[in-house]
Scaffold this active site. Sequence first.
Site, PDB file in Angstrom:
ATOM      1  N   ASP A   8      14.484   2.426  24.728  1.00 58.41           N
ATOM      2  CA  ASP A   8      15.748   2.188  24.167  1.00 58.41           C
ATOM      3  C   ASP A   8      16.523   1.499  25.285  1.00 58.41           C
ATOM      4  O   ASP A   8      16.521   1.708  26.302  1.00 58.41           O
ATOM      5  CB  ASP A   8      16.233   3.542  23.749  1.00 58.41           C
ATOM      6  CG  ASP A   8      17.578   3.326  22.885  1.00 58.41           C
ATOM      7  OD1 ASP A   8      17.937   2.390  22.314  1.00 58.41           O
ATOM      8  OD2 ASP A   8      18.359   4.527  23.193  1.00 58.41           O
ATOM      9  N   ASP A  10      20.747   1.222  24.893  1.00 63.11           N
ATOM     10  CA  ASP A  10      22.025   2.009  25.230  1.00 63.11           C
ATOM     11  C   ASP A  10      21.648   3.494  25.208  1.00 63.11           C
ATOM     12  O   ASP A  10      21.172   4.041  24.402  1.00 63.11           O
ATOM     13  CB  ASP A  10      23.046   1.816  23.968  1.00 63.11           C
ATOM     14  CG  ASP A  10      23.317   0.247  23.796  1.00 63.11           C
ATOM     15  OD1 ASP A  10      23.388  -0.543  24.889  1.00 63.11           O
ATOM     16  OD2 ASP A  10      23.422  -0.011  22.721  1.00 63.11           O
TER      17      ASP A  10
HETATM   18 MG   LIG Z   1      20.335   4.715  22.581  1.00 64.72          MG
END
Ligand SMILES: [Mg+2]
Length: 159
Positions: A8, A10
């Site tokens: 992922d 962020d």
């Molecule tokens: Mg995230």
Amino acid sequence: MLKTVFLDRDGIINENIGMHRYVENWEQFRILPGVEDSIKKLNEAGYQIIVVTNQSGIARGILSKECVDDLHRRLRTHIEQSGGKIDAIYMCPHKEGECNCRKPQIGLFLQAERDFIIDKKRSWMVGDSETDVEAGESYGVRTILTKSLPAAVERILED
Ligand SMILES: [Mg+2]
Ligand SMILES: [Zn+2]
């Protein structure tokens, strides 16, 4: 067939700047501690690195696709300058309910499968949200829910 770590973005690679706020430029993109080294270690252990990220700010008209693409180019260059490699970044620009690629759906993983040969049994998804874990499980890789990529890498390298 290559073992792969899906990351992922962020909250794993860069700091989250808050709910319903979006990183708009490189100046706001704060890379979390140990990320460069973590990616390098995974590369050295034979993992390809594929980032899968939801960026609904684009559909909301808050972010432009050009700006996100530019960020991703800079991120990949930065990682390369640190001795590591991000093999690809797949992004969902849509809002919830508009597509089949917004995590927890698996469309981004399927896009990656068109470009890479992925050994799912030896692959992982690392994220900081339940939706990341759900997506990884649906796709069929092992998952790690964490806020620390270095901690996740320790676990992966024990494998
Ligand atoms: Mg995230
Ligand atoms: Zn999408």
